[in-house]
Design an enzyme around this catalytic site. Structure first.
Site, PDB file in Angstrom:
ATOM      1  N   GLU B  66     105.284 -26.484  65.920  1.00  0.00           N
ATOM      2  CA  GLU B  66     105.396 -27.615  67.598  1.00  0.00           C
ATOM      3  C   GLU B  66     104.872 -28.291  68.036  1.00  0.00           C
ATOM      4  OE1 GLU B  66     105.256 -24.179  66.876  1.00  0.00           O
ATOM      5  OE2 GLU B  66     106.829 -22.987  66.709  1.00  0.00           O
ATOM      6  N   HIS B 135     110.931 -14.124  74.250  1.00  0.00           N
ATOM      7  CA  HIS B 135     112.069 -14.691  73.895  1.00  0.00           C
ATOM      8  C   HIS B 135     113.036 -14.721  74.858  1.00  0.00           C
ATOM      9  CE1 HIS B 135     109.873 -14.799  70.309  1.00  0.00           C
ATOM     10  NE2 HIS B 135     110.838 -15.134  69.049  1.00  0.00           N
TER      11      HIS B 135
END
Ligand SMILES: Cc1ncc(C[n+]2csc(CCOP(=O)(O)OP(=O)(O)O)c2C)c(N)n1
Ligand SMILES: Cc1ncc(C[n+]2csc(CCOP(=O)(O)OP(=O)(O)O)c2C)c(N)n1
Ligand SMILES: [Mg+2]
Ligand SMILES: [Mg+2]
Lengths: 315, 349, 315, 349
Positions: B66, B135
């Site tokens: 990322e 999450h």
């Protein structure tokens, strides 16, 4: 195809770079340059050699220790000086300082003061070249310390995965600030690691301008045959302190004998010796006048207006 | 609202797909990348098979890197392309903060306008079954905090399509926030291409008694709360800011000045969050407004349903707070409201 | 010194792991497990082999695909099931779910749902062992996808720099969700890269429980002689979908023949064949009853109280 | 204040050194690491030569790997050690957000209290010559936002020593913020060991006309502003919150309720920042308080002195705003105040 190494040009670029930074040292205690400076003195052979090998089309990514990369690229010296002075005719109208030089006319991209941060951008630029079917190779300078960062290896992985046209120029001066490479990684491993990441990597044996020139030419020729990322590890020694104009010899963080040796073996002197004295003198005059003009340009420039503060936050 | 007759009933995910499809047709510099964007699911269908239409280099999968891949997008943007980086969860953006905040947000400034970074960072947020502590997070405030970055969080399919198109065309880095529980929501969306301007909010329901400002999915819940509030005679004005940076302070100020009460329903933690920004602006610029905020509880998100329910604001808790602010019965207990998009969710993810 | 591989024990652990996850599949459509689950089915041989090689002292770091690591470690099965059910007798009183299992009694550390995030922690734990002059080796499971992350290489660098006692168990199932390794890195490079980072790395040829057992024993013996990080790359194939209880065969993202082959060559069957039928039957009975008890434990447990929400944010 | 007779006049940097030295003596599990901590400068002297006293494993230099090294510290903390990770600039923490927010802040929760993460993240912030866009940022709000992390930003040498000791002894991850322009500030500091409690602020100057809340270095400037304000008859109460998470809301609320005016002087951008949190809390919980904020301008930090000066709040700009809030002459132009620690700074860094 190998262009012949042009000693005269090399000497000129080297001298321009060296003298520019010596001028910074000379003027620094006037406090007109209210900017941290990370001098390249001692490492210029790399920037000069690389720059002589590449064409005007190549895009350059550098870092906070970018003076040599910028000057040897013959990017705008007046603007660089105005930027050091914080003036409105600087490369960022005084908003960036020494750590964020840039000159789009010479395809010299804005530099970053965060170690390793520009590496993936250089890779992204190379991706764009391929995407657009454009010619050209991206040149990405970085230090040995930059290879400690995970993002460096992520970037190399992506570059090899996509066979991108990019040359990583690793300036290994063995230190990150005062920390030796051996305290950061075992066995001087950069080249070996780069290879494991699918990058064609070479550690240059010599450390002269011509050595770096030749290595860069070889890479460019390889890339012309087959688009693939390359890394060149260049040994060098920074003569001065990590930041600022001192030499930090009192700190005794490294072997001062090696520093003395490096200074004795200064490639600038070797280049000079290869040229007729008249040429040398003419170049010296030219360089002095260029630098004096640049300093005058900076002195004569205005500071930006306060109402410029909000310019270019958004576009 | 766009008044073209040519509208179709499609869902939020399809609206995002249309935006991508049309902008890729419109500008060959636009490309999409991210984990799984070209896999058989294509990020909730929003990028499904786009590589078949536009080629692999314009819709491609990536390694799990990322940090570097954000930099790669920035570099490509510097070279004149218009990258869209898609993230399956916003939580992963914590790996990209250096590139986004230290680099993307600064390059224009440190080059005095010579370079711009037209990258779009699409990030899915939002709950469902036991997503848990890592999450479920929503970091809009992190990006609102930073000058040089724009932030947009559309709620309706109509705004989703237009806002994504504006984001792609914008010359600045844009963080584009999509709530997973909105993907299936349907709405009428023009088939042609159009933009939703940054910095303009929308009054979704008019009312005089209290102003409720949501963000992303909490706008939906605020509308449900407004329904509940009607039954006790409270007329809530519900505002969807759509654009979080820049934000339409004027709209919120004038509504709050009218209703004299402001409840901000955050979709995230409240400390130094979206809600604190809205309330502060009104506290500074308007006189005599009663303010409140409701948002995630100040804990990591738990997974077990009973605690997860307590963690998030919901139509009832919003309505109860609003009713109290309006001087209503403190013991009022509104009926349960169906959050169909949440109830109908069947795992696994 | 090599302990003999205990087939009976291996079969028991393998069966317990397999059957536990099959029970999850069986019950998943009741929606009692409101938690994403990342099944290990097809990959259990690794967890079983590793676990049989290590001692009770070893500390385990795992990830969201941690059921097999947890169960083969003989961590508390009742608590695991209660956690899947979101109940207060779960490993995190229902606050963590399948992705954050933990059991300190078995030195099984809390797992993370962010890829590669636990890797540096495992390394830090190994640093602490050395710091405190304690015996023990840290076991760190991770996927092939985790090696894409820069933090993975930063962690390996630090581990080799400090010669830390840690074994990285790379479960290479060739996929990160639906993305094949070849779309993420060239030439299946994990072992070679690890070596370049100063880590002793081996790719295991076979894929049986005993192969993984032997490889782990070898590592442990090496580390006993000389503290140094090791990486074992284990080939495996995940039979089911990345997340959830389906098999995603309709998506056609991989070669389904290979999946069929893997299922045919199931090491559980090979182990079973090596044991007398009476032993097999006894183990089956034991496993069934353990699992049924665990499910009952979960069913019989209460949900946590709402006022527990704020417990353990700070300590 | 601690009332022991045994006090010495030392500076902020020396106070931090004493805290480290004494805690390392006190607990062999405490260790320090970070770029350059054992180099000849030893992070502004705060960790200088500690390895000579306590061994290399307890004060050591590291590779430039901020993300992994945060994880390494967390892992060591999980094993019972008490790591202190020192950062030369807070800007580099953007590389550590995943470990800090996704991991350190969550581990206790997801293990239901079985594990704790007693790590201290020391981060230097603050200006001086042309630090520019990437060496000037202060992300206190990012950490205040997240449950599970504590944040502390002492201003005086006394509080610096005690707060660092409390942070080391605390069982939670603590972000410890040190402003570079404070290192040389002197004050009387007890030689023995003592703690400064989290969640308790301090009234540094009493006054009835307006409450000014600073953070880190802006507390200094707020005190200077209070001096200026005296000359126009305004008595400002100046609060140093010291601890930002948890924060002493009670102290601020009661001061603001007394003065009816609250000015928050941020040491960072204001949108979703520290100042928005303080004002929101007061707007919600107190009646009829006039609120204002001042902080970094909403731009990247420029390097040239003239713009850098405009970028930061200063004693005059604070005083002018406070005076306006108190109904004073809008054209009042207070004399320039010497910020000696900034004026006396000579490069390069
Ligand atoms: C991410 C990050 N970490 C730390 C620093 C502080 N820092 C600035 S330069 C530097 C040394 C970098 O060494 P190297 O890459 O070898 O480059 P050199 O300065 O030797 O040219 C460090 C640690 C930084 N700027 N960014
Ligand atoms: C940092 C991060 N990026 C992306 C994801 C989404 N994600 C979850 S699991 C996964 C695949 C990881 O693959 P691998 O490491 O090979 O493990 P496997 O699932 O195959 O066991 C991805 C991409 C994540 N959780 N964290
Ligand atoms: Mg170096
Ligand atoms: Mg995998």
């Amino acid at each position: 195809m190998k262009k012949k190494f042009n000693v005269e040009k090399a000497y000129y670029l080297f001298l321009l770079t060296r003298k520019s930074e010596e001028k910074i040292i000379e003027l620094y205690n006037t406090d007109k340059i209210k900017s941290p400076v990370h001098l390249s003195i001692g490492q210029e052979a790399i920037a000069v050699g690389v720059n002589m090998a590449i064409s005007e089309d190549e895009v350059i990514f550098s870092n906070y220790r970018g003076h040599a990369h910028y000057i040897a690229r013959e990017a705008n010296l007046d603007k660089m000086w105005a930027e050091l002075y914080g003036k409105s005719r600087g490369t960022a109208r005084g908003k960036g300082g020494s750590m964020h030089l840039n000159d789009w006319g010479k395809k010299f991209m804005p530099t970053s003061a965060i170690v390793s941060t520009a590496i993936p951008q250089a890779v992204g630029y190379a991706y764009a070249l391929k995407y657009k079917n454009q010619k050209g190779v991206v040149i990405c300078y970085h230090g040995d310390g930059a290879t400690d960062e995970g993002v460096f290896w992520e970037s190399l992985n992506f570059a090899s995965l996509h066979s991108l046209p990019i040359i990583f120029i690793c300036e290994n001066n063995k230190y990150a600030i005062y920390t030796h490479q051996d305290k950061r990684a075992m066995n001087d491993p950069i080249v070996e690691r780069a290879r494991a990441f699918g990058v064609n990597a070479t550690k240059i044996k010599g450390s002269s301008t011509e050595d770096f020139y030749n290595a860069t030419i070889d890479c460019l020729n390889n890339i012309e045959k087959e688009s693939k990322p390359h890394l060149i590890e260049c040994n060098c020694l920074r003569w001065r302190d990590h930041v600022g104009v001192g030499d930090a010899r009192d700190l005794n963080y490294r072997n001062e004998k090696e520093v003395d040796e490096a200074i004795t073996n200064d490639d600038l002197l070797s280049l000079e010796k290869k040229l007729p004295i008249s040429t040398v003198n003419a170049i010296k005059l030219k360089v002095d006048s260029q630098i004096n003009n640049a300093v005058r340009f900076a002195e004569d420039s205005k500071f930006p207006e306060v109402n410029e503060l909000y310019d270019n936050v958004y576009g | 609202m766009n008044n073209t007759l040519d509208k179709k009933l499609i869902n939020y995910g399809e609206a995002l797909y249309e935006a991508c499809f049309q902008e890729m047709a419109n500008d060959e510099n636009v490309f999409i990348y991210g984990l799984g964007v070209d896999d058989p699911k294509g990020h909730y269908g929003t990028s499904k098979d786009l590589h078949k239409e536009y080629g692999n280099k314009r819709n491609f999968d990536i390694p799990l890197s990322e940090d570097a891949l954000t930099g790669v997008g920035i570099g490509a943007a510097l070279a004149g392309l218009r990258p869209i980086y898609v993230h399956q969860r916003m939580d992963f953006l914590l790996l990209c903060m250096n590139q986004l905040v230290n680099m993307a947000a600064k390059i224009r400034y440190i080059s005095s306008g010579e370079h711009s970074v037209p990258i779009v960072i699409r990030a899915a947020i939002g709950r469902s079954w036991g997503q848990g502590a890592q999450h479920s997070q929503s970091f809009q405030s992190y990006f609102m905090h930073v000058p040089g970055i724009k932030v947009i969080a559309p709620t309706t399919p109509h705004d989703a399509k237009g806002a994504l198109i504006s984001s792609i065309r914008d010359n600045n880095p844009v963080v584009f926030i999509e709530h997973r529980m909105l993907y299936k929501n349907a709405g009428y969306v023009p088939s042609t291409s159009y933009e939703i301007p940054f910095g303009k909010g929308r009054i979704l329901r008019e009312g005089n008694d209290i102003t409720i400002v949501g963000v992303s999915h909490t706008v939906e819940d605020s509308l449900r709360a407004a329904d509940l509030l009607k039954s006790v005679g409270v007329n809530a004005e519900v505002i969807d800011p759509i654009s979080l940076s820049p934000i339409d302070y004027d709209l919120i100020r004038s509504s709050a000045s009218k209703t004299k009460k402001l409840l901000v329903v955050d979709n995230g933690w409240m400390t130094c969050g979206f809600s604190s920004e809205i309330i502060t602006d009104v506290a500074i610029n308007c006189e005599g407004i009663r303010c409140q905020r409701i948002g995630f509880e100040d804990t990591p998100c738990p997974t077990t349903p009973i605690l997860e329910k307590a963690f998030y604001p919901n139509p009832q808790s919003i309505a109860i707070m609003a009713n109290k602010m309006c001087g209503g019965n403190k013991k009022w207990s509104p009926p349960a409201v169906e959050q169909h998009e949440i109830l109908s969710f069947k795992g696994p993810f």
